[in-house]
Design an enzyme around this catalytic site. Structure first.
Site, PDB file in Angstrom:
ATOM      1  N   SER A   1       0.854  -1.191   0.000  1.00 30.85           N
ATOM      2  CA  SER A   1       0.000   0.000   0.000  1.00 30.85           C
ATOM      3  C   SER A   1       0.885   1.234   0.000  1.00 30.85           C
ATOM      4  CB  SER A   1      -0.890   0.008   1.257  1.00 30.85           C
ATOM      5  OG  SER A   1      -1.506   1.262   1.444  1.00 30.85           O
TER       6      SER A   1
ATOM      7  N   TYR B   1      -0.627  -0.950  10.473  1.00 31.70           N
ATOM      8  CA  TYR B   1      -0.935  -1.227   9.062  1.00 31.70           C
ATOM      9  C   TYR B   1       0.178  -0.717   8.157  1.00 31.70           C
ATOM     10  CZ  TYR B   1      -3.305  -1.456   4.593  1.00 31.70           C
ATOM     11  OH  TYR B   1      -3.611  -1.754   3.287  1.00 31.70           O
TER      12      TYR B   1
END
Length: 257
Positions: free
Chosen positions: A138, A148
């Site tokens: 990401s 994350y």
């Protein structure tokens, strides 16, 4: 005819990879937790494109699930030519607002599963001197945004490092770093997205097409959109302190509510 194994295959980016690659005539091995959804997806892709579609229900947050996929990747009688490590999820909340069990589950899926499945796939591919792995990370990997972002930063560094280690072996590795993509990702995490500007959203099918072109061109890092290429380029040039402050501000403005 080649075979592609895709984790997190029933929705979002994983489903887009499945549609695109089935349309190009590749046989598929679809991995996800929901066996019913896998079966429905397999039937649709087989009927539409005439390819063989195998399903493997596995939870990659558990050793048993990872081991099942490792065994499939190592099966010499049914070689896998492309692995797409796409399975992943988000947790709603800042650090200490998310349970430690959920934080560790994220690391299991985003890091340990990616490590173990990449190893299983590339061992067999190196023997055949042919194959490729796409690990989905990401753009959050490039900013300090909790577990994350940290887990996706690990995926970026790991993939590019392994790509160098296996250079010349016939095995290619690439890490894919998308931005906001219209999938079930945010809904599953209970994250609202009404505050995300429309220009930040990407289409999953177009994203996959760009990613496969980048893989074909031998890239080890794919940020498949001019908007996000510009954003990540600026983040690399800016001082770390500035990026950290901007990330925190952006997270409060555009992050999950």
């Amino acid at each position: 005819m080649t075979t592609v194994l895709i984790t997190g295959a029933t929705a979002g980016i994983g489903a887009a990879f499945a549609r695109r690659l089935a349309g190009e005539g590749h046989d598929l091995v679809l991995v996800a937790r929901n066996e019913q959804r896998l079966g429905e997806q397999a039937t649709e892709l087989h009927d539409r494109h005439g390819v063989e579609v195998e399903v493997l229900a596995a939870d990659l947050s558990e050793d048993k699930g990872i081991e099942a996929v490792e065994a499939r990747l190592r099966d010499p009688a049914r070689p896998v030519h492309l692995l797409v490590n796409n399975a992943g999820f988000g947790n709603k909340g800042r650090f200490l607002e998310v349970s430690m069990a959920d934080e560790l589950k994220m690391l299991k899926v985003h890091c340990e599963a990616v490590l173990r499945l990449t190893a299983a796939a590339t061992e067999a591919m190196r023997e055949r001197r042919r194959g490729a792995v796409i690990n989905v990370a990401s753009v959050a990997a490039f900013v300090p945004r909790g577990t994350y972002g940290a887990s996706k930063a690990w995926v970026v560094q790991f993939t590019q490092g392994v790509a160098r280690d296996l250079a010349g072996s016939g095995v290619r590795l690439m890490v894919l770093c998308p931005g906001f993509v219209r999938t079930e990702f945010h809904e599953r995490a209970g994250m609202g997205t009404d505050n995300v500007p429309g220009w930040l959203w990407l289409d999953a099918d177009k994203l996959v097409g760009a990613a496969l072109r980048d893989l074909g061109h031998g890239k080890t890092l794919s940020v498949p959109d001019p908007r996000y290429k510009a954003i990540t380029g600026l983040m690399k040039l800016a001082p770390h302190r500035v990026v950290s402050r901007a990330s925190s501000t952006t997270g409060r403005k555009y992050g999950p509510k």
